[in-house]
Design a protein around this motif. Structure first.
Motif, PDB file in Angstrom:
ATOM      1  N   LEU A 120       3.221  69.286   0.569  1.00  0.00           N
ATOM      2  CA  LEU A 120       3.430  68.298   1.232  1.00  0.00           C
ATOM      3  C   LEU A 120       4.090  68.185   2.404  1.00  0.00           C
ATOM      4  O   LEU A 120       5.184  68.934   2.644  1.00  0.00           O
ATOM      5  N   LYS A 121       4.444  67.037   3.300  1.00  0.00           N
ATOM      6  CA  LYS A 121       5.192  66.903   4.247  1.00  0.00           C
ATOM      7  C   LYS A 121       5.916  65.544   4.060  1.00  0.00           C
ATOM      8  O   LYS A 121       5.438  64.657   3.865  1.00  0.00           O
ATOM      9  N   PHE A 122       7.368  65.495   4.263  1.00  0.00           N
ATOM     10  CA  PHE A 122       7.846  64.449   4.110  1.00  0.00           C
ATOM     11  C   PHE A 122       8.488  63.924   5.425  1.00  0.00           C
ATOM     12  O   PHE A 122       8.810  64.861   6.475  1.00  0.00           O
ATOM     13  N   GLU A 123       8.383  62.548   5.554  1.00  0.00           N
ATOM     14  CA  GLU A 123       9.010  61.776   6.742  1.00  0.00           C
ATOM     15  C   GLU A 123       9.720  60.648   6.623  1.00  0.00           C
ATOM     16  O   GLU A 123       9.365  59.981   5.267  1.00  0.00           O
ATOM     17  N   ILE A 124      10.510  60.618   7.002  1.00  0.00           N
ATOM     18  CA  ILE A 124      11.626  59.121   7.018  1.00  0.00           C
ATOM     19  C   ILE A 124      10.897  58.085   7.921  1.00  0.00           C
ATOM     20  O   ILE A 124      10.701  58.098   9.250  1.00  0.00           O
ATOM     21  N   ILE A 125      10.534  56.793   7.125  1.00  0.00           N
ATOM     22  CA  ILE A 125      10.152  55.743   7.981  1.00  0.00           C
ATOM     23  C   ILE A 125      11.310  55.133   8.716  1.00  0.00           C
ATOM     24  O   ILE A 125      12.044  54.429   7.899  1.00  0.00           O
ATOM     25  N   ALA A 126      11.474  55.062   9.888  1.00  0.00           N
ATOM     26  CA  ALA A 126      12.649  54.617  10.665  1.00  0.00           C
ATOM     27  C   ALA A 126      12.883  53.081  10.344  1.00  0.00           C
ATOM     28  O   ALA A 126      14.231  52.862   9.943  1.00  0.00           O
ATOM     29  N   ASP A 127      11.931  52.288  10.051  1.00  0.00           N
ATOM     30  CA  ASP A 127      11.987  51.017  10.016  1.00  0.00           C
ATOM     31  C   ASP A 127      12.489  50.573   8.626  1.00  0.00           C
ATOM     32  O   ASP A 127      13.302  49.637   8.402  1.00  0.00           O
ATOM     33  N   LYS A 128      12.304  51.407   7.638  1.00  0.00           N
ATOM     34  CA  LYS A 128      12.721  51.168   6.410  1.00  0.00           C
ATOM     35  C   LYS A 128      14.065  51.774   5.903  1.00  0.00           C
ATOM     36  O   LYS A 128      14.987  51.281   5.029  1.00  0.00           O
ATOM     37  N   CYS A 129      14.483  52.774   6.830  1.00  0.00           N
ATOM     38  CA  CYS A 129      15.545  53.494   6.571  1.00  0.00           C
ATOM     39  C   CYS A 129      17.005  52.744   6.768  1.00  0.00           C
ATOM     40  O   CYS A 129      16.862  52.215   7.904  1.00  0.00           O
ATOM     41  N   LYS A 130      17.831  52.614   5.832  1.00  0.00           N
ATOM     42  CA  LYS A 130      19.080  51.625   6.031  1.00  0.00           C
ATOM     43  C   LYS A 130      20.161  52.578   6.559  1.00  0.00           C
ATOM     44  O   LYS A 130      21.357  52.200   6.458  1.00  0.00           O
ATOM     45  N   GLY A 131      20.032  54.047   6.469  1.00  0.00           N
ATOM     46  CA  GLY A 131      20.935  54.884   6.685  1.00  0.00           C
ATOM     47  C   GLY A 131      22.161  55.020   5.662  1.00  0.00           C
ATOM     48  O   GLY A 131      23.368  55.028   6.035  1.00  0.00           O
ATOM     49  N   CYS A 132      21.789  55.123   4.469  1.00  0.00           N
ATOM     50  CA  CYS A 132      22.688  55.061   3.369  1.00  0.00           C
ATOM     51  C   CYS A 132      23.030  56.535   3.205  1.00  0.00           C
ATOM     52  O   CYS A 132      24.191  56.856   2.311  1.00  0.00           O
ATOM     53  N   THR A 133      22.507  57.451   3.859  1.00  0.00           N
ATOM     54  CA  THR A 133      23.070  58.849   3.588  1.00  0.00           C
ATOM     55  C   THR A 133      22.670  59.481   2.348  1.00  0.00           C
ATOM     56  O   THR A 133      23.063  60.795   1.972  1.00  0.00           O
ATOM     57  N   LEU A 134      22.074  58.744   1.390  1.00  0.00           N
ATOM     58  CA  LEU A 134      21.960  59.351  -0.023  1.00  0.00           C
ATOM     59  C   LEU A 134      20.977  60.646   0.149  1.00  0.00           C
ATOM     60  O   LEU A 134      21.253  61.445  -0.515  1.00  0.00           O
ATOM     61  N   CYS A 135      20.041  60.438   0.780  1.00  0.00           N
ATOM     62  CA  CYS A 135      18.920  61.572   1.086  1.00  0.00           C
ATOM     63  C   CYS A 135      19.605  62.911   1.513  1.00  0.00           C
ATOM     64  O   CYS A 135      19.398  63.935   0.965  1.00  0.00           O
ATOM     65  N   ALA A 136      20.479  62.703   2.566  1.00  0.00           N
ATOM     66  CA  ALA A 136      21.027  63.653   3.363  1.00  0.00           C
ATOM     67  C   ALA A 136      22.019  64.478   2.298  1.00  0.00           C
ATOM     68  O   ALA A 136      22.155  65.766   2.300  1.00  0.00           O
ATOM     69  N   LYS A 137      22.864  63.638   1.550  1.00  0.00           N
ATOM     70  CA  LYS A 137      23.649  64.035   0.748  1.00  0.00           C
ATOM     71  C   LYS A 137      23.054  64.963  -0.342  1.00  0.00           C
ATOM     72  O   LYS A 137      23.613  66.063  -0.922  1.00  0.00           O
ATOM     73  N   ASN A 138      21.871  64.704  -0.854  1.00  0.00           N
ATOM     74  CA  ASN A 138      21.026  65.255  -2.040  1.00  0.00           C
ATOM     75  C   ASN A 138      20.218  66.295  -1.565  1.00  0.00           C
ATOM     76  O   ASN A 138      19.598  67.040  -2.315  1.00  0.00           O
ATOM     77  N   CYS A 139      19.982  66.561  -0.174  1.00  0.00           N
ATOM     78  CA  CYS A 139      19.127  67.651   0.199  1.00  0.00           C
ATOM     79  C   CYS A 139      19.763  68.884  -0.047  1.00  0.00           C
ATOM     80  O   CYS A 139      20.739  69.394   0.631  1.00  0.00           O
ATOM     81  N   PRO A 140      18.977  69.836  -0.703  1.00  0.00           N
ATOM     82  CA  PRO A 140      19.655  71.212  -0.979  1.00  0.00           C
ATOM     83  C   PRO A 140      19.725  72.152   0.029  1.00  0.00           C
ATOM     84  O   PRO A 140      20.336  73.012  -0.073  1.00  0.00           O
ATOM     85  N   VAL A 141      18.988  71.815   1.215  1.00  0.00           N
ATOM     86  CA  VAL A 141      18.628  72.838   2.337  1.00  0.00           C
ATOM     87  C   VAL A 141      19.440  72.137   3.577  1.00  0.00           C
ATOM     88  O   VAL A 141      19.408  72.947   4.558  1.00  0.00           O
ATOM     89  N   GLY A 142      19.931  71.173   3.450  1.00  0.00           N
ATOM     90  CA  GLY A 142      20.479  70.588   4.730  1.00  0.00           C
ATOM     91  C   GLY A 142      19.483  70.181   5.638  1.00  0.00           C
ATOM     92  O   GLY A 142      19.805  70.150   6.982  1.00  0.00           O
ATOM     93  N   ALA A 143      18.185  69.715   5.449  1.00  0.00           N
ATOM     94  CA  ALA A 143      17.141  69.312   6.462  1.00  0.00           C
ATOM     95  C   ALA A 143      17.503  67.910   6.956  1.00  0.00           C
ATOM     96  O   ALA A 143      16.591  67.620   8.030  1.00  0.00           O
ATOM     97  N   ILE A 144      18.150  67.186   6.266  1.00  0.00           N
ATOM     98  CA  ILE A 144      18.101  65.745   6.903  1.00  0.00           C
ATOM     99  C   ILE A 144      19.401  65.531   7.585  1.00  0.00           C
ATOM    100  O   ILE A 144      20.544  65.802   7.080  1.00  0.00           O
ATOM    101  N   THR A 145      19.213  64.942   8.945  1.00  0.00           N
ATOM    102  CA  THR A 145      20.414  64.677   9.875  1.00  0.00           C
ATOM    103  C   THR A 145      20.477  63.122   9.897  1.00  0.00           C
ATOM    104  O   THR A 145      19.255  62.539   9.943  1.00  0.00           O
ATOM    105  N   GLY A 146      21.440  62.627  10.321  1.00  0.00           N
ATOM    106  CA  GLY A 146      21.556  61.172  10.926  1.00  0.00           C
ATOM    107  C   GLY A 146      22.965  60.689  10.478  1.00  0.00           C
ATOM    108  O   GLY A 146      23.846  61.269  10.033  1.00  0.00           O
ATOM    109  N   THR A 147      23.458  59.639  11.216  1.00  0.00           N
ATOM    110  CA  THR A 147      24.654  58.932  11.088  1.00  0.00           C
ATOM    111  C   THR A 147      24.635  57.677  10.239  1.00  0.00           C
ATOM    112  O   THR A 147      23.482  57.231  10.131  1.00  0.00           O
TER     113      THR A 147
END
Lengths: 165, 648
Positions: free
Chosen positions: B591-618
């Protein structure tokens, strides 16, 4: 069951209930010992071998063959997560991942604080309520990955309350 | 073993005999025991394993509290499972003069209100009604459907499950009042010859319900033909198939039916000792069996000189220790003998040389649970329903993505479609049906195109499936068939006993191939790619070899789930192999995962939980997943509260 002396006493008590036990009583005896002591310690296996006149290697041969027998102590709360077909179809692999993440142990291991141990079982037989797990004989049904942290937390609180009391 | 008070001998003598000429008092006694009408309010709580899983333990407490708080003179009866697991916990209420009515989803919170409405106000809480039982002697509730018209129950033919969920499994009296042990009494009192019982069972067409489908009567005759008169009977209750729980429910709900069937079978084959080999994972079933055996013994229905005849039978419970292979006859025998549960080559068959070297007959729980009715009502009654080669009924454990999961018993010849769509109520959440897995790890899948197939030992084989012990796991469009095949292969390779090479090594290799198919091409070398294709090419051939050369049925049937899914869902395999995509979006590595920009509120929860640090953003800005770093673990998705993560 910490000292080996008390283990041997426990084993002897159980063996006394099986006078003239033969090979065919071996599995029921091991089951009873595990029920009483939580797992099969080396001392227990050696003692059974002496009493039944069966080599220790043979007893280990039998005991390691079956999934039921454990050779290390289990946690205060023993978690059995069902990985049967019905549970698998309803996402038990993700539930297992969530448990591994929450407890930070792999199946077959016990947490450092001795509170939880995790075991995978083939099927509990509650397929209608899949996915299910059994924590020290309490069933938790229709699990979701979101419900896992809460369930584990409730047991942690229970343990803390018992300690405080 | 606990001490049990024997029943009144006078009661036993008339209740087990001819019940057509009873005195009014006797008839009334039976009626009370059958609970056709009650003198005080009676509450029945379904406390089988599945009921307890849904919280029936707390419900039972709630019922007790209700009775106490209202100062009711009432009976509370714990019953087994009625079969509709999806709506557990189930509580039945029977008020004097009124029909018994079943309520569903009775959690501890709603129980007091529902009971208060019916008991104190005579009102029915419509949301929780399952249905009422039909009874001519008592008055019906208005506007409540009858259980026999309920879509789950109407298409069923309940013979083996007749008493399950209705009577107290801990009461021998109630089983007798419902016609129990009459077949045993008739057989022993009339000194029916064991050969005649074998003949009757053979004529009835009863076949092994554990999966093999061997005619039970013929098997028994093999044991009789043996000169050795020291013989054993074993009941195989080591229900190892993941996704099957028929035997557990029968034992939990109606243990005496099994004991009576075993007594008759032991009489027919001339066994003096019978074992019940049951899984240790079924503590409740074991407890119910212990009580039932003690009660039967106290009333001379088991033990020495049963009912005054010269037939004696000792019954022993042996707990299995968790090994799937012990469902195989010779492995099971080794396990009872206290050895590693490994099969041996046959012949000699256990009917010739089995437990401790003596002739042994092994039958499944459901097979034995049919015997008493056959002896009581005759072979013709039994073989009146069913198909040409398969007679009687079959119990199935219906589970998976179906609306009404539970235990169902249907006449042989019923179509799979009827079971899933009429009884099961179709696929849950409006999804599309994909396949049903029948027969567990030895069975196969039935796709949409063959869903109208009749349930019959032979016809199921034509589509690469088997009757098996009765697990029916329904799958919808969200299930990946390659993943299902991988699941079974993983199970089998762990449970392979290791005695013969094709099964031990072959199943392992098969799992490796499936793992390669579902692996991502990230960091894959050319050598890896080559090996991956090479193994795919050999997969079907390997399956054939395992089937042809394994020692026991476990190995011989091990490749079935793979071969069956390849046969019906080749396109899914091809999508995995060539396109490296999982159409059902299950195999996470593909599978490939993508973030839908319109829906993302920038809560940072995904980035915090990503085990390989693949998610970035402010913070408060849409985040981005780096596909190069992403390991497709799916953690971001399960943590996202805004459904902003898309997998494809």
């Amino acid at each position: 069951m910490n000292s080996s002396v008390s283990v041997i006493e426990e084993v002897q008590k159980i063996l006394a209930r099986y006078p003239d036990a033969g090979r065919d009583q071996l599995i029921p005896i091991l089951q009873e010992i595990q029920g009483a002591c939580g797992y099969l310690s080396r001392e227990a296996v050696v003692e059974v071998g002496k009493q039944l006149n069966i080599p220790t290697s043979k007893i280990y041969g039998v005991a390691t063959f079956y999934n039921q027998f454990r050779f290390s102590a289990q946690g205060k709360y023993h978690i059995q997560i069902c990985r049967g077909t019905a549970c698998h179809v309803k996402g038990s692999a993700a539930i297992l991942d969530a448990l591994v993440r929450e407890l930070k142990i792999n199946p077959g291991e016990t947490t450092r604080d001795g509170l939880f141990s995790l075991e995978i079982v083939a099927c509990i037989g509650a397929c209608g309520l899949a996915p299910v797990m059994n924590i020290s004989n309490n069933f938790h049904a229709k699990l979701t990955t979101q419900s896992i942290p809460g369930i584990i937390k409730s047991y942690r609180q229970q343990a803390a309350a018992a300690k405080g009391a | 073993m606990e001490q049990v008070k024997p029943l009144d001998t006078e009661f036993l003598s008339w209740a087990l005999g001819d019940t057509s000429n009873l005195t009014p008092q006797q008839a009334q006694k039976l009626s009370i025991l059958r609970r056709e009408d009650v003198v005080k309010p009676t509450f029945y709580v379904g406390t089988g394993t599945c009921g307890l899983g849904a919280g029936a333990g707390e419900t039972l407490e709630a019922v007790k509290t209700f009775v106490k708080e209202n100062n009711l003179d009432a009976d509370i009866v714990e019953v087994g499972c009625v079969g509709l697991c999806a709506v557990e916990p189930i509580v039945d209420v029977q008020l004097p003069g009124k029909n018994r009515i079943a309520f569903q989803q009775m959690t501890k919170d709603v129980t007091p209100a529902v009971l208060d409405a019916i008991v104190n106000k005579g009102e029915i809480v419509a949301d929780h009604v399952m249905g009422q039982y039909r009874d001519e002697k008592t008055a019906a509730w208005d506007g409540v459907i009858f259980i026999d018209e309920h879509p789950f129950f109407a298409p069923q033919t309940r013979w083996v499950l007749a008493n399950c969920g209705l009577m107290d499994p801990g009461s021998l009296e109630e089983y007798i009042a419902r016609g129990g042990y009459r077949a045993l009494k008739k057989t022993l009192a009339n000194k029916v010859s064991p050969d005649d019982i074998c003949k009757e069972v053979l004529e009835s067409g009863l076949r092994g319900r554990g999966g093999g489908g061997f005619p039970a009567g013929r098997k028994w005759m093999f044991a009789r033909a043996n000169e050795e008169t020291h013989r054993y009977l074993i009941c195989n209750a080591d229900e190892g198939d993941p996704g099957a729980f028929m035997d557990r429910a029968v034992i939990e709900g109606d243990p005496h039916r099994l004991l009576e069937g075993m007594a008759l079978a032991a009489y027919a084959i001339g066994a003096q000792k019978a074992y019940i080999y049951i899984r240790a994972e079924y503590p409740l079933a074991i407890a119910r069996l212990r009580v039932a055996i003690a009660e039967a013994k106290a009333n001379n229905l088991l033990g020495d000189n049963i009912l005054g005849s010269d037939f004696s039978l000792e019954m022993v419970i042996k707990m299995g220790a968790g090994a799937f292979v012990c469902g195989e006859e010779t492995a099971l025998i080794h396990s009872i003998e206290g050895k590693r549960g490994m099969p041996r080559p046959r012949p000699p068959f256990p009917a010739v040389s089995g437990l401790f070297g003596y002739p042994t007959i092994i039958n499944n729980v459901e097979t034995l649970a049919n015997v008493a009715s056959i002896v009581d009502k005759g072979a013709k009654w039994f073989n009146a329903i069913g198909t040409e080669g398969s007679k009687g009924t079959k119990v199935f454990a219906l589970s998976g993505k179906v609306n009404r999961t539970g235990l169902v018993e249907v006449a042989m010849g019923t179509t799979i479609r009827d079971v899933i769509f009429s009884i099961g109520g179709g696929i849950a959440n409006g999804k599309a049906y994909k396949a049903v897995q029948i027969g567990g790890p030895s069975g196969g899948c039935i796709p949409e195109s063959h869903i109208d197939i009749e349930i019959d030992y032979e016809s199921l084989k034509t589509v690469g499936a088997i009757m098996g012990s009765g697990g029916l796991v329904v799958m919808d469009e969200d299930n990946c068939m390659v993943d299902v095949a991988k699941f079974f292969m993983d199970f089998i390779q762990r449970e392979s006993c290791g005695k013969c090479t094709p099964c031990r090594e072959g199943t392992r290799r098969m799992l490796e191939i499936l793992n390669r198919i579902t692996r991502s091409d990230r960091n894959e070398s050319e050598q890896d790619t080559l090996e991956r294709f090479q193994s795919v090419v050999h997969m079907e051939k390997l399956g054939q070899i395992i089937q042809d050369t394994s020692l026991c049925a476990l190995g011989q049937t091990a490749p079935n789930p793979v071969l069956s899914t390849i046969r019906w869902f080749r396109d899914e395999y091809e999508a995995h192999i060539f396109d490296r995509k999982c159409p059902a979006k299950v195999c996470s590595e593909l599978l490939k995962f993508e973030i839908i920009a319109d829906k993302c509120k920038g809560c940072t929860l995904c980035a915090k939980n990503c085990p390989v640090g693949a998610i970035t953003g402010t913070v408060k800005q849409p985040h981005v997943i780096d596909p190069e770093k992403c390991i497709s673990c799916g953690l971001c998705m399960s943590n996202c509260r805004f459904d902003a993560i898309l997998k494809k």
